[in-house]
Design an enzyme around this catalytic site. Structure first.
Site, short mmCIF file in Angstrom:
data_model
loop_
_atom_site.label_atom_id
_atom_site.label_comp_id
_atom_site.label_asym_id
_atom_site.label_seq_id
_atom_site.Cartn_x
_atom_site.Cartn_y
_atom_site.Cartn_z
N HIS A 266 -47.58 59.98 -58.38
CA HIS A 266 -47.64 58.60 -57.85
C HIS A 266 -48.39 57.74 -58.87
CE1 HIS A 266 -47.68 55.38 -55.04
NE2 HIS A 266 -48.58 55.80 -54.17
N HIS A 307 -37.80 58.14 -60.14
CA HIS A 307 -38.40 57.47 -58.98
C HIS A 307 -37.66 57.92 -57.73
CE1 HIS A 307 -39.90 54.31 -56.35
NE2 HIS A 307 -40.89 54.20 -57.22
N ASP A 365 -44.58 52.72 -64.78
CA ASP A 365 -45.76 53.34 -65.36
C ASP A 365 -45.55 53.82 -66.78
OD1 ASP A 365 -47.41 52.87 -63.23
OD2 ASP A 365 -46.64 54.58 -62.13
#
Ligand code: ACO
Length: 430
Positions: A266, A307, A365
């Site tokens: 995460h 994802h 990210d």
């Protein structure tokens, strides 16, 4: 218009009619709340097909790569709004007008300092602590200072908790950093924007009172905050809702969210992505690591790729990719070896059949770590920054849950596969 019905046929039972509910957008849901009364539960580890709540805050279409906050496209919010406007929108449902925005900023500024006594919490941590562990402790510890305003049934108290959290998280985050490097804490400066203030608390020194963050880098920081502000019912938001469902206080709930965010699957992915790039080291090693990522017997994954929801592209990544280029160009870092390695890896992964078939694209990210690195922020602070940004999403979801009764404690059931009841055998006979 009458709701559609689904008919469920269970062995030895009359057909059961289940209501199909439709939202404004997105997949309809089958309401199974009454199913337990018929002697069955549903089984969905990882919530692959479960809508855990109703919400009006954020909508994601993973196939089309769409992310809307209160109906507004994320790309438009990043381009036309700033982080505190997005906070107001997430909390209140509408964009603020000029007066509402000024009042909101004034309230945030009023609460940007933390109680002086909180400084002693930091003293208890080794300087080498991961700042996320400090954040778990310090944010949970905030509850101790506000006993008189934590009535979760009082909307004013709930709003005050939201303001306090949004205001204080950057201060605590910067304190965690300053503590780790042994520099004095820098107090918030309310004449600065939210992002500038954060960078100021991170990098200013009492010996250099004229320091002010570079405007382009402050803008990039603000964009990182907006891009991470909320993301529907992700693991940490679901954790905040679960903690809040037991009527725990909001500051404790946010500490729970910070813990859930920490993992590399995460929010920890930004730090893990940078670690991975350093581990790969040079372009010659990329092929080896791509092969490892594809090998089912190897636990190695390309961090910053994939994802649960976005299966075409992550709309936040598209924005962050551009910011990444702008920042590196501004800082004359386009030849930075880690950045060049990242671009090469991105290119190879985007053309590799395994990644195409598995619908694995760079997520936000992958790029945010590179930007934060260019801003001079150490890796162990990346997830902390994610937590600062996501606090508004957590608290907006928490507030929505409490404002729409009935509040039901989250209490899933299980498929029990252990022993049936058996007889206790005394120790001497075992
Ligand atoms: N590298 C290599 N293979 C991968 C990756 C990856 N990063 N991600 C998924 N896969 C493969 C899995 O091995 C699996 O393959 P298989 O079907 O052949 O067995 C398939 O893709 C599906 O993977 P799951 O883990 O089942 O997918 P899920 O939707 O549950 O996981 C997740 C999504 C956790 C993000 C995953 O892609 C991952 O671990 N990515 C790396 C960590 C990361 O970047 N996390 C950040 C998410 S974004 C955020 O939190 C802001």
């Amino acid at each position: 218009m009458a709701d559609d019905k689904a008919i469920l046929n269970l062995p030895g039972k009359e057909p059961i009619e289940l209501t199909i509910k439709k939202g404004t957008l997105g997949q309809p849901v089958i309401d199974i709340q009454q199913l337990g009364q018929h002697g069955y539960f549903t089984f969905d580890p990882g919530f692959m097909s479960t809508a855990a709540c109703e919400s009006k805050i954020t909508y994601i279409d993973g196939d089309k790569g769409i992310l809307l906050h209160r109906g507004y496209l994320i790309s438009e919010l990043v381009e036309k709004a700033d982080y505190l406007e997005v906070c107001y929108l997430l909390l209140n449902g509408e964009l603020p007008n000029a007066t509402q925005k000024a009042n909101f900023i004034a309230k945030i500024n009023q609460h940007s300092m933390v109680h002086e006594q909180l400084r002693s919490i930091f003293q208890g941590f080794p300087r080498s602590s991961h700042p996320m562990s400090i954040m778990c402790g310090a944010v949970g510890g905030l509850s101790a200072f506000y006993h008189d305003s934590l009535d979760i049934n009082n909307p004013d108290h709930r709003n005050l908790a939201a303001i306090r959290l949004i205001a204080k998280l950057p201060t605590l985050a910067a304190m965690a950093y300053k503590y780790s490097i042994g520099q004095p804490y820098i107090y918030p400066l309310n004449t600065l924007s939210y992002a500038e203030n954060f960078l100021n608390m991170m990098f200013a020194l009492p010996a250099n009172p004229d320091f002010r963050p570079d405007p382009l880098l402050s803008k990039a920081m603000d964009q990182i905050f907006i891009l991470h502000a909320d993301h529907e019912q992700n693991a940490s938001t679901s954790t905040v809702r679960t903690a809040g469902s037991s009527a725990a206080d909001p500051l404790a709930c946010i500490a729970a969210g910070i813990s859930a965010l920490w993992g590399p699957a995460h929010g920890g992915a930004n730090e893990a992505a940078l670690n991975m790039l350093e581990q790969i080291g040079t372009e010659d090693n990329i092929a080896k690591y791509i092969a490892r990522a594809k090998d089912k017997n190897d636990s190695f994954r390309l961090m910053g790729f994939g994802h649960r929801i976005y299966k075409n592209y992550d709309p936040r990544a598209a924005v962050m990719r551009k910011t990444c280029h702008d920042v590196l160009e501004h800082l004359n870092l386009l030849d930075d070896p880690i950045f060049k390695l990242a671009m090469k890896l991105e290119d190879i992964a985007l053309h590799d059949p395994y990644f195409i078939e598995h619908k694995l694209y760079p997520n936000v990210d992958f790029y945010s770590g590179i930007v934060l690195r260019a801003l001079g922020i150490p890796k162990n602070m990346y997830t902390v920054i994610f937590a600062v940004a996501r606090t508004v999403g957590w608290i907006a979801n928490w507030n929505e849950m409490l404002s729409t009764p009935p509040l039901r404690i989250t209490r899933p059931r299980q498929l029990y596969t252990g022993y049936a009841q058996r007889e206790f055998v005394p120790i001497k006979s075992r």
